[in-house]
Structures are given as structure tokens and as C-alpha cells.
Motif scaffolding. Sequence first.
Motif, PDB file in Angstrom:
ATOM      1  N   TRP A  29       0.811  -1.215   0.000  1.00  0.00           N
ATOM      2  CA  TRP A  29       0.000   0.000   0.000  1.00  0.00           C
ATOM      3  C   TRP A  29       0.844   1.264   0.000  1.00  0.00           C
ATOM      4  O   TRP A  29       0.387   2.329  -0.432  1.00  0.00           O
ATOM      5  CB  TRP A  29      -0.961  -0.018   1.185  1.00  0.00           C
ATOM      6  N   SER A  30       2.065   1.183   0.474  1.00  0.00           N
ATOM      7  CA  SER A  30       2.934   2.361   0.385  1.00  0.00           C
ATOM      8  C   SER A  30       3.236   2.692  -1.075  1.00  0.00           C
ATOM      9  O   SER A  30       3.370   3.861  -1.450  1.00  0.00           O
ATOM     10  CB  SER A  30       4.234   2.124   1.151  1.00  0.00           C
ATOM     11  N   LYS A  31       3.317   1.656  -1.887  1.00  0.00           N
ATOM     12  CA  LYS A  31       3.528   1.841  -3.331  1.00  0.00           C
ATOM     13  C   LYS A  31       2.320   2.546  -3.954  1.00  0.00           C
ATOM     14  O   LYS A  31       2.478   3.475  -4.758  1.00  0.00           O
ATOM     15  CB  LYS A  31       3.758   0.478  -3.983  1.00  0.00           C
ATOM     16  N   PHE A  32       1.136   2.117  -3.573  1.00  0.00           N
ATOM     17  CA  PHE A  32      -0.061   2.746  -4.132  1.00  0.00           C
ATOM     18  C   PHE A  32      -0.206   4.177  -3.625  1.00  0.00           C
ATOM     19  O   PHE A  32      -0.599   5.074  -4.370  1.00  0.00           O
ATOM     20  CB  PHE A  32      -1.305   1.933  -3.780  1.00  0.00           C
ATOM     21  N   GLU A  33       0.112   4.386  -2.378  1.00  0.00           N
ATOM     22  CA  GLU A  33       0.031   5.736  -1.804  1.00  0.00           C
ATOM     23  C   GLU A  33       0.945   6.700  -2.548  1.00  0.00           C
ATOM     24  O   GLU A  33       0.628   7.885  -2.706  1.00  0.00           O
ATOM     25  CB  GLU A  33       0.397   5.684  -0.318  1.00  0.00           C
ATOM     26  N   ALA A  34       2.076   6.186  -3.040  1.00  0.00           N
ATOM     27  CA  ALA A  34       3.054   7.038  -3.728  1.00  0.00           C
ATOM     28  C   ALA A  34       2.629   7.395  -5.152  1.00  0.00           C
ATOM     29  O   ALA A  34       3.211   8.290  -5.770  1.00  0.00           O
ATOM     30  CB  ALA A  34       4.414   6.342  -3.755  1.00  0.00           C
ATOM     31  N   ILE A  35       1.631   6.705  -5.695  1.00  0.00           N
ATOM     32  CA  ILE A  35       1.173   6.995  -7.056  1.00  0.00           C
ATOM     33  C   ILE A  35       0.463   8.347  -7.074  1.00  0.00           C
ATOM     34  O   ILE A  35      -0.449   8.595  -6.293  1.00  0.00           O
ATOM     35  CB  ILE A  35       0.214   5.895  -7.562  1.00  0.00           C
ATOM     36  N   GLU A  36       0.904   9.228  -7.942  1.00  0.00           N
ATOM     37  CA  GLU A  36       0.272  10.534  -8.096  1.00  0.00           C
ATOM     38  C   GLU A  36      -0.453  10.578  -9.432  1.00  0.00           C
ATOM     39  O   GLU A  36       0.139  10.297 -10.475  1.00  0.00           O
ATOM     40  CB  GLU A  36       1.317  11.655  -8.023  1.00  0.00           C
ATOM     41  N   LEU A  37      -1.722  10.910  -9.386  1.00  0.00           N
ATOM     42  CA  LEU A  37      -2.500  10.986 -10.618  1.00  0.00           C
ATOM     43  C   LEU A  37      -1.958  12.084 -11.528  1.00  0.00           C
ATOM     44  O   LEU A  37      -1.461  13.112 -11.058  1.00  0.00           O
ATOM     45  CB  LEU A  37      -3.971  11.237 -10.301  1.00  0.00           C
ATOM     46  N   SER A  38      -2.064  11.841 -12.829  1.00  0.00           N
ATOM     47  CA  SER A  38      -1.535  12.792 -13.801  1.00  0.00           C
ATOM     48  C   SER A  38      -2.335  14.091 -13.795  1.00  0.00           C
ATOM     49  O   SER A  38      -3.533  14.105 -13.496  1.00  0.00           O
ATOM     50  CB  SER A  38      -1.575  12.185 -15.207  1.00  0.00           C
ATOM     51  N   THR A  39      -1.659  15.166 -14.135  1.00  0.00           N
ATOM     52  CA  THR A  39      -2.315  16.458 -14.320  1.00  0.00           C
ATOM     53  C   THR A  39      -1.930  16.984 -15.702  1.00  0.00           C
ATOM     54  O   THR A  39      -1.009  16.474 -16.347  1.00  0.00           O
ATOM     55  CB  THR A  39      -1.884  17.467 -13.240  1.00  0.00           C
ATOM     56  N   LEU A  40      -2.622  17.994 -16.149  1.00  0.00           N
ATOM     57  CA  LEU A  40      -2.342  18.580 -17.456  1.00  0.00           C
ATOM     58  C   LEU A  40      -1.239  19.625 -17.353  1.00  0.00           C
ATOM     59  O   LEU A  40      -1.203  20.421 -16.403  1.00  0.00           O
ATOM     60  CB  LEU A  40      -3.605  19.227 -18.017  1.00  0.00           C
ATOM     61  N   SER A  41      -0.347  19.621 -18.322  1.00  0.00           N
ATOM     62  CA  SER A  41       0.647  20.684 -18.410  1.00  0.00           C
ATOM     63  C   SER A  41      -0.039  21.957 -18.903  1.00  0.00           C
ATOM     64  O   SER A  41      -1.201  21.937 -19.348  1.00  0.00           O
ATOM     65  CB  SER A  41       1.761  20.292 -19.377  1.00  0.00           C
ATOM     66  N   GLU A  42       0.676  23.072 -18.848  1.00  0.00           N
ATOM     67  CA  GLU A  42       0.091  24.321 -19.331  1.00  0.00           C
ATOM     68  C   GLU A  42      -0.266  24.223 -20.810  1.00  0.00           C
ATOM     69  O   GLU A  42      -1.324  24.699 -21.245  1.00  0.00           O
ATOM     70  CB  GLU A  42       1.084  25.477 -19.102  1.00  0.00           C
ATOM     71  N   ALA A  43       0.608  23.581 -21.589  1.00  0.00           N
ATOM     72  CA  ALA A  43       0.356  23.449 -23.025  1.00  0.00           C
ATOM     73  C   ALA A  43      -0.851  22.556 -23.287  1.00  0.00           C
ATOM     74  O   ALA A  43      -1.669  22.844 -24.174  1.00  0.00           O
ATOM     75  CB  ALA A  43       1.596  22.881 -23.720  1.00  0.00           C
ATOM     76  N   GLU A  44      -0.968  21.486 -22.520  1.00  0.00           N
ATOM     77  CA  GLU A  44      -2.102  20.581 -22.701  1.00  0.00           C
ATOM     78  C   GLU A  44      -3.418  21.254 -22.314  1.00  0.00           C
ATOM     79  O   GLU A  44      -4.430  21.120 -23.006  1.00  0.00           O
ATOM     80  CB  GLU A  44      -1.881  19.310 -21.876  1.00  0.00           C
ATOM     81  N   GLN A  45      -3.406  21.988 -21.194  1.00  0.00           N
ATOM     82  CA  GLN A  45      -4.614  22.691 -20.767  1.00  0.00           C
ATOM     83  C   GLN A  45      -5.006  23.754 -21.785  1.00  0.00           C
ATOM     84  O   GLN A  45      -6.194  23.923 -22.105  1.00  0.00           O
ATOM     85  CB  GLN A  45      -4.382  23.337 -19.403  1.00  0.00           C
ATOM     86  N   ALA A  46      -4.004  24.453 -22.313  1.00  0.00           N
ATOM     87  CA  ALA A  46      -4.284  25.487 -23.308  1.00  0.00           C
ATOM     88  C   ALA A  46      -4.888  24.874 -24.571  1.00  0.00           C
ATOM     89  O   ALA A  46      -5.791  25.462 -25.187  1.00  0.00           O
ATOM     90  CB  ALA A  46      -2.998  26.241 -23.650  1.00  0.00           C
ATOM     91  N   PHE A  47      -4.402  23.699 -24.971  1.00  0.00           N
ATOM     92  CA  PHE A  47      -4.940  23.033 -26.159  1.00  0.00           C
ATOM     93  C   PHE A  47      -6.397  22.632 -25.936  1.00  0.00           C
ATOM     94  O   PHE A  47      -7.220  22.761 -26.841  1.00  0.00           O
ATOM     95  CB  PHE A  47      -4.088  21.810 -26.487  1.00  0.00           C
ATOM     96  N   LEU A  48      -6.707  22.162 -24.747  1.00  0.00           N
ATOM     97  CA  LEU A  48      -8.096  21.824 -24.427  1.00  0.00           C
ATOM     98  C   LEU A  48      -8.984  23.059 -24.423  1.00  0.00           C
ATOM     99  O   LEU A  48     -10.105  23.040 -24.947  1.00  0.00           O
ATOM    100  CB  LEU A  48      -8.165  21.151 -23.054  1.00  0.00           C
ATOM    101  N   ASP A  49      -8.478  24.144 -23.846  1.00  0.00           N
ATOM    102  CA  ASP A  49      -9.283  25.347 -23.699  1.00  0.00           C
ATOM    103  C   ASP A  49      -9.464  26.101 -25.012  1.00  0.00           C
ATOM    104  O   ASP A  49     -10.449  26.841 -25.170  1.00  0.00           O
ATOM    105  CB  ASP A  49      -8.647  26.290 -22.668  1.00  0.00           C
ATOM    106  N   ASN A  50      -8.536  25.935 -25.932  1.00  0.00           N
ATOM    107  CA  ASN A  50      -8.565  26.717 -27.160  1.00  0.00           C
ATOM    108  C   ASN A  50      -8.865  25.852 -28.390  1.00  0.00           C
ATOM    109  O   ASN A  50      -9.987  25.820 -28.873  1.00  0.00           O
ATOM    110  CB  ASN A  50      -7.241  27.475 -27.320  1.00  0.00           C
TER     111      ASN A  50
END
Length: 809
Positions: free
Chosen positions: A112-133
Motif C-alpha cells: 500500500w505504500s507503493k499505491f500511496e506514492a502513485i500521483e495521478l496525472s495532471t495537465l501541463s500548461e500546453a495541454e490545458q491550453a490546447f483543451l481550452d482553445n
Amino acid sequence: MIGLLAFLAIVIATALIFSFQLSRRRGCAVFVSAWLLAGLCSDFFIHPIVLLVLLAVLAVIIVDSLRIRFISAPAKVALKKMMPAMSSTEREALDAGTTWWEKDLFSGHPDWSKFEAIELSTLSEAEQAFLDNETAELCEMLDEWQIHHHDKDLSPAVWQFIKDKGFLGLIIPGAYGGLEFTPYAQSRVVSKIASRSTVAAVSVMVPNSLGPGELLLKYGTDEQKDFWLARLAKGEEVPCFGLTSPEAGSDAGAIPDTGEVCEQEYNGEKVLGVKLNFSKRWITLAPIATVVGLAFRLSDPDGLIGDEVERGITCALVPADLAGVEIGRRHYPGSAFMNGPITGVDVFIPMSMLIGGQKYIGQGWMMLVECLGAGRGISLPALSTAGGEMSYLMVGAFARIRRQFGISVGKFEGVQEASADIAAGAYMLEAYRALVTRALADGAPSVLTAMAKYHATETMRSLINHSMDILGGRAIQMGPRNFMALVYQTIPIAITVEGANILTRSMIIFGQGAMRCHPYLADELEALSDDGDGALERFDGLLSAHLAHTAGVFSRGFLQGLTASKFSKTDCGNSALSARWYPRIDRYSAVFAATADFALLLLGGDLKRRELLSARLGDVHSQLVIACAILKFHDNQHASEANTLHAEFALKRSFTALNKALMGFYQNMPQRWMGCVLRVVFFPWGVPSFDVSDNDIRALGDMIMTQNPVRSILADAVHMSDNDEDAQGRIHRAFQLLSEIENDYDAVLHSKLPGDSFAEKLQSAVAAGLLTEQQSQRLAEYDERRYDCLLTDAFDAKLNDIDVRPVRP
């Protein structure tokens, strides 16, 4: 009685030995100590014959030569007879791809320490901008009714926009002119487009999943990458991939298409190459493709490249304009995206067109399995997630707007039973997307993506069906106003592609899962076919470890069942919800691992053919992963009542499905007695119930009709138009306005003010000073919007021209 208690003490001591995974010698020492202590309570345990039997058993366990002679050697002979031979395609499929958290859950002892260490992905600025525009701009260009019923294709302007803005190169590295988006960003782009148009989403997702682009990235030569990737990223080339044949659907390893090594003239020179004959069907983008990725069986009858005649499945890039290629016809899969057959007769390609060159001859099946992850783990779940989220947003809004017997239809408990399921299912799909795309960022987990494809598309099917039930006539009357029917119509497409769901559930998830995720099984099967020097000793080591593993997970399942997981230490998550649910996952992980081992032991190779049983084990494994995804996602959001309500409802749905699958497995084991034993051992106090209560249903049924934090999370992942003339926009705008004025609207609607109509009651309210003129205008505006939301399209007698006349009586 004392003797029975002593025996139970030995059983518990033995379970603790295996649960804590003590070494062989240390475990035997502890066991002997417990046995001798039991002898103080009962003479049976120190009877000479009993002690002799005990010593003999311990000797076989501890002494290598005795264990090999009396256990491992006979076991190897027996297992060879039980286990079927593994085909080359099965071996390649198992060798391809990676494993991730699903392997920990299969182990029965998750880290479970391994699972706790998993961080869900987030969008980079470029990726967010592509989605928004760019993505938002594309969504505004799309009219699914026009695409589906009139144009039967995306408009030329939309196609050009898709090519110019890089939508066909989401996965291609920036060095080649691509966008190089993460799996999470790819999923978000596809989902947002899918919320407006399935046709556009499919057109974008195919070049970014199983296709020439991904195969070139992983296996292409430098020359192939330099030539093709930049052209694909810019949309100068439109790719498709020819895999499915008329007689080989889900069994892609049985494709009949052939290639024969030969020498032939090409561009004025005699070169070594391959003559192809193929017939492919159901190939998305084929009618407009300029380059075809092709899978075929290669042979070398004249020995031009070696001594072997049959070289196996191979992949190639075939320009669509080569002589002998017939392309351009269309299938009609119930949606207007480009899909059609491709045939080729005596099509010659030079060796330079084999993907990866001659180095990858015969490795096509491995290459394809490696690349299936994007389609299974990104594209199809993205479509499903968009379907679930739009169901939540649109049905929740409509159920509040639409009134029957003086109240919103979403208040009826019969409706809430379906709408609460939509709410929990949409939440689960977004959570599942977040975890699976995070896994894909780390590798290509073939088992996890198979789970994602099956459960995401099946959940979408359920949620869309619920939506159609709630919307009723509003959903079945076709026309530009209908925001659900075309989605409903395209459900079978997602269910069918990338391996039919029946096959995925009954054969792939547990079939591959057992081989890829079990800590010893694959190595043991390999050792069975090895009769060389030291092979028996190697097999003995694996078998001993496997038996210890089985005893360990069996003991963990028994002890956790005995204590109802009260002493399970998962140390995972940051919420009260996590504290309740992670121990349950930990317990069921051990139960699942032990059950799977007993199934493999008792059924052996026959389990492969017992698809109903293996499907149930696959369901258990999948639901454990889904529960982990829900908790990880829940703890990653801001704390709120809505977040917890949605997550807990989704967890109960998951564990109810898990229990159903597990109990179904026990009840249908060929050895019914063993099923009964396992059930009693793992659930001595009875099988826990995780059914949702009526209060849960009412709470979530009310929540889906409100502006809540989960609605905001889901709305952020889709495109919602503000256009009053748009099928989605008119519902969205009316719902937003209702959220602001509902109290005043209800007060006027149910008041005893003079007037037969709502408009007349508004006039009376203003005259009485109960409302200002501005308030009255907003209520009148909403009432007009509300009525407009209820209207369905009407046509002329030939069903050609729209003839909506929204005149109120």
C-alpha cells in the motif's frame, strides 16, 4: 473441548506463520513449538505415532532432496499432463506489455505504500491550453445531427482544422512536429470532442491509438520515423491500420492475409521485398487513408532471407496508392465516421516498408499487443467517460427541469434509482480514467487496459440505457434537439472494437491476468517444459515458493475474515472514507489471490475453457482495481459532501459486483465442496453486504440535479455549449437559470395568485408587490426556456424538413 481449542490454536498459529511469510526453517520451528504447547493440553499431540508423522512431514518440507523426490518430481509430471501447450501467439501476448498495480492486487498482499506514492496525472500548461482553445474551437464547429444525417462525414473545414491543429499527432514527439501529449491529456482531448461528436472523436482517436504512428514510434527505423512521423503529425498523411479480416475478428492471430518474400522491380530497380495479398474489413479511416498499416503472415518459400519458410505475423506500411490496393469503399457501422474495407492483390512493397525493417519480421503480434494499450486504455474509455459525464450533466439537468404532477421528475424515487446509478457510474469512469492513464504513463499494462476497455464501455452502456429510460420520449424522437439518441446508437461500436467485450471478459482479463500478474505461474509453466540440467531443482524452487504464497494468501484471507479486517494496516489515503474501504480491498485481495490459486490447482488448463468461471475471477480482479481508482480519485479532490457521497455509492456498486462474482464462482466450482469450504473459511461470519440503501439512492438522486462540486469536475472534462439553439446548450442554459430562480419559480407556480397561466400569475405577483418587474422577467424567461427544452423536433410528412412550431397552448 480443550483438545479442540488446542487444535484451533495450532490452526491460527499456522495461519500467522504463513501470513507473516516466515522462512521455512523458522516457520517449522514456530509450528513445532505451538504443537508441543498443544501437547500440554491434549495427549493426542504428543502421541508417538503422531509425532513420527509430524517429523516425516517436516523432513519433506525442510530437506531439499526429500521434497524434490516426494513432492516436486511427481507434481511436475502431473502438471505437464494437466496444462495445455501454449501457442506462440499466446506466448507473445504474455511477453508483451507490462504490469502495474493490478499485479499487486493479484498477489494478495498489496504494497500500500507503493499505491500511496502513485500521483495521478495532471495537465501541463500546453495541454490545458490546447483543451481550452483548439479543442474547444473544434467542438464549436461540430454539429452531430448534420454530420450523421446529412453530410455522412465531417465537413472539409473540420477535417482541415483537425489536420492543421495537430489532432492527428497527439502522441507524436515534438521533434517530429507532434504535440507529444501524455496519455491523460490524450484521453481528455478525445473525451471533450466525444461530448460533442462521436464521429469526430473516433476520427481523432484512431491515428493516436493502434496505428502506424504508435508502431513507428516504438519499432520504426530512424529513416521511417524521419519520413513518416512529421507527415502524420501535420496531417499530410492520413493513417489507418488493417488488422481485422473477414475470418479473423477478435482472433487476430489467425489472420489469413499473406506476404511472400520475393524479388521484383520497384521504381525501376529490382529489389528484395514482399508480395502481399490481403482482405481487411472494419478499418476506421480506410476510405480516406493515404497510408495503411498492415498485419499479415509472412513466408519465405525461396529462402531469400533465411532457412525458415514461415516467418510469422509481420507489420508493414503500405501507401494506399500502390498498384493492387483497393481502398475507398465504406462500411456503415451506424455512425458516420470513415470506416471501410481494404483489399490488395499482388501488392509489392520493398523491405524498407516493413515496420522496423527486417529486424522485426515475425514479431508483428508482439508489436500489436504492445500497442493495443492506447486503444483499450485511452481511446475507448475516453469515449465511455464522455458518455457517462454527459449523461450526468444532461439527464441531471433535464430531470430537474421536467415536471410531472407538479414536481421535478428527478424527485420520483423510481427515477432516482436510475439517476443515482448514472451519478455513481460517471464518477467511477472519471476516477478509472485518471488511474489507467497514469498507469499508461509508466508503461503498457495489457491486463489493466483490457479491464479498462471492458468495464468502461459496459458502464457507459448501462448509463446511457438509464438515460434513455429517464428521458423517455424526449430521447427517442430523432432530430437536432435530441442530445442522447445518437450516443445510444453508437454504443455497440465501442463495445465491439479492440476485441469484443465477451471475449475480453471471458478470456483475456483473467487469462492474461493469471499469467502476467501471478508471481510464479508463468515461470512455472516455462519450467514444466524444461528437462535440462538443474531443471527439476529450479521447478522445485518455484513450486515451493508458489505453495508458500498460496498458504500465505489463504492465511491472510482467513485471518482477515476472522477479524473482519479490523487489524488490516493499509496506511493509505487521507480520509475517513479511505480508512473504511482500503482494509476491505486488502482483505478481498487476499481472498481473490487464494481463490485464484485453488482454481488453478483444481482446474489446471481446464480453467481456460471454463470461461464462465474465469470471467467471474476477472470481474473480482477488475473491481478491486476500480475500487482503488475511486479511492485514489476521491482523496485527490477537495473534500466535500458531494465527493464522498458519489465515491461511497460507487464503491458500494463495485463491491456488490465483486461479491456477486466471487459467490457465483464458489457456487459453480466443479468441486462444489471446495466452493463451500472457501466461502466458510473466508467469510466465517457471513458475506458482508454492500448494497446501496434507499437513503443512498435518494441522496444521490437529489445531488445529480444540483450544482455540486462533482458536477463541476465532470463538466470541466466535456464541452458544454451556451448556444440556445444547440441540443445541449438549451438544456444547460435553462438549468443554470433554474438554479438561480427556483425558489421564486416554485413559489409562483404553487401560489394561489389569480391567473390560469403562469404568465398571468406573474402579473398578479408584480401587481401585489411580491415580485419586481426584473424578477418577473427572469421567471418568464426561464418558463419559456423550460418549455423549449421539452419540445422534440417535428418534420414534414416526408421526414425531410424540420417543422418545429413551439407555440404554447
